[in-house]
Design a protein around this motif. Structure first.
Motif, mmCIF file in Angstrom:
data_model
loop_
_atom_site.group_PDB
_atom_site.id
_atom_site.type_symbol
_atom_site.label_atom_id
_atom_site.label_comp_id
_atom_site.label_asym_id
_atom_site.label_seq_id
_atom_site.Cartn_x
_atom_site.Cartn_y
_atom_site.Cartn_z
ATOM 1 N N ARG A 211 -2.287 -0.013 15.074
ATOM 2 C CA ARG A 211 -2.705 1.104 15.926
ATOM 3 C C ARG A 211 -4.082 0.842 16.530
ATOM 4 N NH1 ARG A 211 -0.289 4.467 11.944
ATOM 5 N NH2 ARG A 211 1.607 5.399 12.780
ATOM 6 N N THR A 212 -4.802 -0.129 16.023
ATOM 7 C CA THR A 212 -6.102 -0.498 16.582
ATOM 8 C C THR A 212 -5.860 -1.065 17.986
ATOM 9 O OG1 THR A 212 -6.724 -1.145 14.355
ATOM 10 C CG2 THR A 212 -8.156 -1.924 16.126
ATOM 11 N N LYS B 129 -12.596 4.495 11.378
ATOM 12 C CA LYS B 129 -11.793 3.425 11.994
ATOM 13 C C LYS B 129 -10.566 4.016 12.677
ATOM 14 C CE LYS B 129 -8.737 1.340 9.440
ATOM 15 N NZ LYS B 129 -8.068 0.503 8.432
ATOM 16 N N ARG B 130 -9.884 4.925 11.988
ATOM 17 C CA ARG B 130 -8.692 5.538 12.581
ATOM 18 C C ARG B 130 -9.041 6.319 13.842
ATOM 19 N NH1 ARG B 130 -4.123 6.941 8.731
ATOM 20 N NH2 ARG B 130 -4.543 5.731 6.872
ATOM 21 N N SER C 67 -9.433 4.397 16.975
ATOM 22 C CA SER C 67 -8.218 3.923 17.644
ATOM 23 C C SER C 67 -7.881 4.803 18.842
ATOM 24 C CB SER C 67 -7.028 3.938 16.682
ATOM 25 O OG SER C 67 -7.179 2.926 15.730
ATOM 26 N N GLY D 123 3.098 -2.043 10.944
ATOM 27 C CA GLY D 123 1.916 -1.912 10.082
ATOM 28 C C GLY D 123 0.861 -1.019 10.717
ATOM 29 N N GLY D 124 0.235 -0.187 9.887
ATOM 30 C CA GLY D 124 -0.700 0.811 10.377
ATOM 31 C C GLY D 124 -1.855 0.240 11.189
ATOM 32 N N SER D 125 -2.298 -0.973 10.855
ATOM 33 C CA SER D 125 -3.472 -1.517 11.545
ATOM 34 C C SER D 125 -3.181 -1.926 12.983
ATOM 35 C CB SER D 125 -4.023 -2.715 10.771
ATOM 36 O OG SER D 125 -4.389 -2.300 9.485
ATOM 37 N N GLY E 25 -6.119 -4.182 7.196
ATOM 38 C CA GLY E 25 -6.984 -3.057 7.557
ATOM 39 C C GLY E 25 -8.111 -2.829 6.558
ATOM 40 N N ASP E 26 -7.883 -3.186 5.299
ATOM 41 C CA ASP E 26 -8.953 -3.010 4.302
ATOM 42 C C ASP E 26 -10.184 -3.832 4.691
ATOM 43 O OD1 ASP E 26 -7.021 -1.640 3.021
ATOM 44 O OD2 ASP E 26 -6.723 -3.066 1.382
ATOM 45 N N GLU F 162 -13.025 4.278 6.670
ATOM 46 C CA GLU F 162 -11.603 4.166 7.014
ATOM 47 C C GLU F 162 -11.200 5.269 7.989
ATOM 48 O OE1 GLU F 162 -7.148 4.224 6.440
ATOM 49 O OE2 GLU F 162 -8.508 5.845 5.982
ATOM 50 N N THR G 162 0.823 -1.214 0.000
ATOM 51 C CA THR G 162 0.000 0.000 0.000
ATOM 52 C C THR G 162 0.851 1.256 0.000
ATOM 53 O OG1 THR G 162 -1.263 -1.302 1.599
ATOM 54 C CG2 THR G 162 -2.106 0.868 1.081
ATOM 55 N N ASN G 163 1.912 1.243 0.815
ATOM 56 C CA ASN G 163 2.748 2.427 0.968
ATOM 57 C C ASN G 163 4.212 2.051 0.937
ATOM 58 O OD1 ASN G 163 0.626 4.379 1.521
ATOM 59 N ND2 ASN G 163 0.363 3.325 3.471
ATOM 60 N N GLY H 121 -0.865 -4.812 8.066
ATOM 61 C CA GLY H 121 -0.932 -3.606 7.226
ATOM 62 C C GLY H 121 -2.324 -3.391 6.681
ATOM 63 N N GLY H 122 -2.388 -2.798 5.486
ATOM 64 C CA GLY H 122 -3.682 -2.522 4.877
ATOM 65 C C GLY H 122 -4.273 -3.755 4.206
HETATM 66 P P1 AMP Z 1 0.301 -0.201 6.057
HETATM 67 O O1 AMP Z 1 -0.030 -1.191 4.957
HETATM 68 O O2 AMP Z 1 1.236 -0.708 7.064
HETATM 69 O O3 AMP Z 1 0.677 1.150 5.518
HETATM 70 O O4 AMP Z 1 -1.072 0.014 6.864
HETATM 71 C C1 AMP Z 1 -2.141 0.666 6.297
HETATM 72 C C2 AMP Z 1 -3.369 0.293 7.102
HETATM 73 O O5 AMP Z 1 -3.264 0.826 8.409
HETATM 74 C C3 AMP Z 1 -4.625 0.858 6.479
HETATM 75 O O6 AMP Z 1 -5.643 -0.131 6.508
HETATM 76 C C4 AMP Z 1 -4.980 1.984 7.416
HETATM 77 O O7 AMP Z 1 -6.371 2.249 7.431
HETATM 78 C C5 AMP Z 1 -4.507 1.420 8.737
HETATM 79 N N1 AMP Z 1 -4.315 2.468 9.744
HETATM 80 C C6 AMP Z 1 -3.540 3.572 9.658
HETATM 81 N N2 AMP Z 1 -3.664 4.313 10.771
HETATM 82 C C7 AMP Z 1 -4.538 3.676 11.586
HETATM 83 C C8 AMP Z 1 -5.089 3.951 12.884
HETATM 84 N N3 AMP Z 1 -4.775 5.053 13.559
HETATM 85 N N4 AMP Z 1 -5.961 3.041 13.402
HETATM 86 C C9 AMP Z 1 -6.295 1.924 12.728
HETATM 87 N N5 AMP Z 1 -5.831 1.622 11.508
HETATM 88 C C10 AMP Z 1 -4.956 2.482 10.937
#
Ligand code: AMP
Length: 621
Positions: free
Chosen positions: A317-318, A242-243, A246, A313-315, A201-202, A239, A13-14, A172-173
């Motif tokens: 943070r949940t 969801k953030r 958190s 990974g961003g998810s 996260g998707d 989305e 994703t990133n 991740g996402g």
């Molecule tokens: P990554 O692939 O590691 O970049 O993670 C991206 C995923 O992290 C996506 O699904 C985002 O919606 C999710 N994400 C980013 N920030 C947060 C947050 N604060 N709480 C929950 N999910 C998050």
């Protein structure tokens, strides 16, 4: 100047690029100051190549001219179309790498030719080879293809001096990976890895999307998923919600003019609680736990043999993700380093090691202690076994990067309760009396309603240790706040050595409780702008009377705390019991432990009731 070796996290994703600057990994921001480059490639309507955000922005409008998630196709003998041209996956990845290389060159003011690029631990030879080729196409000499979990482990421990088993949980996402790596004498070995390439996260977004869609349909009899524009808007809103969940217990999803019925515009305005959301995603997180167990089994290790747990990974943070992981492994998870950036940082660390440069432990500003408030544990949950006790509800957890802003919901315990006392503490013990009081204030004039009135308590903690505590009656918006200037008095953030030993200490500590000296009384100011009153911090363990708040609501958390308290009580009463009663108590305690471990809340409730019944009898005997 010697050739800089850049570290690249080429994500699904990133993507990010990092270097070592002053002995520290540093992720290079783009022109928009954002270090994250979305892994999207596209062609604009006038045929210009777009990489990153502009490509992502046009994706829903022009999918035929935009490519996302190319990483999933790496190593395959296939082609993707972009406009009227066909490209191999490594060519598309090369465009992303090229953008990152240019970003680094611009930042450094010199050309960049060498890189370390990360890949998932499960990538096979063809996928690794394709990644090397992508690097070459982007004009880079790929010095090392590094496993992502290894990179994350390196970020947390660049010196790798001790033999540690690190579990890297990467959600991740779009994908989930769990790996166990072993660091010893400069070598990092992946002991096992597992995961799910279709979980991330998707999927969380989609569940939330469905919830909002269902509620809107119930109210207006219109399906927001049927129209592609409202579908895209709703997905984005889900989305974002969801953030927010958190960090906050409730959030509002608001989208104006999202649909039309009989010529009248319809707006979406819906409140979602974190609890509702968490109930949706529990099965998905359970799935990750199954992968984790397989990874442990493959490495022939038990949870106890894991020395450190690292979140990537961003998810992650949940909050529920970290919570369920910590429950399962019975140790804290490290989230000090930005979970989006730590893989790129680790790649830069590896680059520096190859180049013979010195790298220090990564320094981050974190809160060394949890911050939270005193609240009441529901005492009468288990059929007549009444033992109400005050406990500590952490709101900002130890190890959270600063600045941090979090809120949690609590409930009043009495009917017509017109005020509550907010007692702020720092520390790690569930027993609030063992923590350090920081301040207190009253919020008065609450609505005269039955018990269960929601009070949202928000903590905002700055880098300088200024803590703002706000209590808000959810139904009316009535709120009051205080600002405590020296909440992190012991936290000297300019002292680099201290910061690094704190991190080290964090790694070493597991769930043991700490005793905090309660020597200092801290002054704080009322923040309502009218007064500047200095109020003494409450004495340890004092004011155990009303008005109080009750923790909640979070599925399982309250029950788990109750159950542990009950087990403690059972332990004590058991000693005085007759041998035949002891056997009963042992069996019932075991039932409670099993339900706790399995997170079987219904079973736990029944098991606790049964144990409480026997204890009730033993207590009276
Ligand atoms: P990554 O692939 O590691 O970049 O993670 C991206 C995923 O992290 C996506 O699904 C985002 O919606 C999710 N994400 C980013 N920030 C947060 C947050 N604060 N709480 C929950 N999910 C998050």
């Amino acid at each position: 100047m010697a050739d800089t070796i850049i570290g690249i996290d080429l994500g699904t994703t990133n993507s990010e690029v990092a270097i070592i600057r002053d002995g520290q990994p540093f992720v290079i921001p783009g022109e928009d100051d954002d270090p994250i480059l979305p892994s999207f490639v596209g062609l604009s309507d006038d045929g210009k190549l777009l990489v990153g955000k502009p490509a992502r922005n046009q994706w829903s409008l022009a999918p035929e001219r935009t490519i996302k998630s190319i990483k999933r196709k790496m190593g395959q003998d296939t082609k993707v179309s972009l406009g009227d041209k066909q490209f191999r996956p490594q060519e598309i990845s090369a465009m992303i790498l090229r953008a990152l290389r240019d970003r680094a060159a611009k930042f450094l003011g010199q050309d960049v030719k060498k890189a370390v690029i990360t890949v998932p631990a499960y990538f096979n030879d063809a996928q690794r080879q394709a990644t090397i080729e992508a690097g070459q196409l982007a004009g880079l000499e790929v010095l090392r293809i590094l496993n992502e979990p290894t990179a994350a482990a390196l970020t947390y421990d660049p010196k790798q001096t001790d033999g540690l088993r690190v579990l890297v949980y990467d959600l991740g996402g779009g994908t989930f990976d769990v790996s166990i790596v072993h660091t010893e004498g400069g070598v990092v070995e992946v002991l096992s890895s597992n995961g799910d390439t279709q979980l991330g996260g998707d999927d969380f977004d989609e569940l939330l999307f469905n919830l909002i869609r269902d509620r809107f349909k119930q109210e207006h009899d219109i399906d927001l998923g049927a129209n592609s524009t409202s579908h895209a808007r709703l997905l984005r809103a889900a989305e974002a919600a969801k953030r927010r969940l958190s960090d906050h217990p409730f959030t509002k999803v608001e989208e104006e003019f999202i649909a039309e019925k009989n010529g009248i515009a319809l707006h979406l305005s819906l409140e979602i609680s974190r609890l509702d959301y968490e109930n949706l995603i529990i099965p998905l997180i359970e799935k990750t736990m199954d992968c984790l167990q397989k990874s442990l089994d493959d490495a022939k290790l038990t949870a106890k043999q894991i020395d450190r747990v690292v979140l990537v990974g961003g998810s992650t943070r949940t909050p529920l993700v970290g919570q369920m992981l910590e429950d399962r492994l019975q140790r804290p998870a490290h989230r000090e380093i930005n979970p989006d950036l730590c893989v790129a940082m680790g790649a830069a660390v590896q680059g520096a090691i190859i180049g013979g440069d010195q790298v220090g432990a990564v320094l981050v500003d974190i809160t060394p202690h949890s911050m939270g408030i005193k609240c009441l544990t529901e005492g009468d949950l288990f059929g007549g076994f009444s033992d109400p006790s005050f406990r500590f509800a952490a709101i900002i957890h130890r190890g959270t990067p600063l600045p941090a802003s979090r809120s949690e919901a609590f409930r009043t315990v009495a009917h017509n309760q017109e005020k509550v006392e907010i007692d702020i503490y720092q520390g790690e013990s569930e027993d609030v009396r063992r923590n350090h009081p920081v301040g207190m204030f009253l919020i008065e004039g609450l609505a005269k309603v039955p018990a269960g009135n929601h009070i949202v308590v928000q903590l905002d903690l700055t880098l300088d240790g200024v803590l703002k505590v706000t209590a808000k009656e959810k139904a009316t918006g009535l709120s009051k706040h205080v600002t405590i200037d020296n909440a992190l008095a012991r936290f000297e953030r300019d002292d680099r050595d201290a910061a690094s030993s704190r991190l080290e200490e964090l790694w070493q500590q597991s769930f043991e409780e700490e005793d905090f000296d309660s020597d200092s009384e801290e002054d704080f100011e009322e923040g309502d702008g009218e007064q500047n009153t200095s109020i003494e911090a409450s004495e340890e363990g004092s004011s155990a009377s009303m008005p109080v708040l009750e923790a909640g609501p979070r599925e399982g958390q309250r029950e788990a705390v109750q159950a542990r308290a009950l087990l403690e009580k059972a332990e004590k009463l058991r000693e005085k019991a007759a041998p035949e009663d002891q056997k009963d108590v042992d069996r019932l305690m075991q039932n409670v432990r099993v339900s706790l471990e399995d997170r079987n809340w219904n079973g736990l409730h029944a098991a606790c009731n049964a144990l409480a019944d026997v204890l009730f009898y033993l207590e009276d005997a």
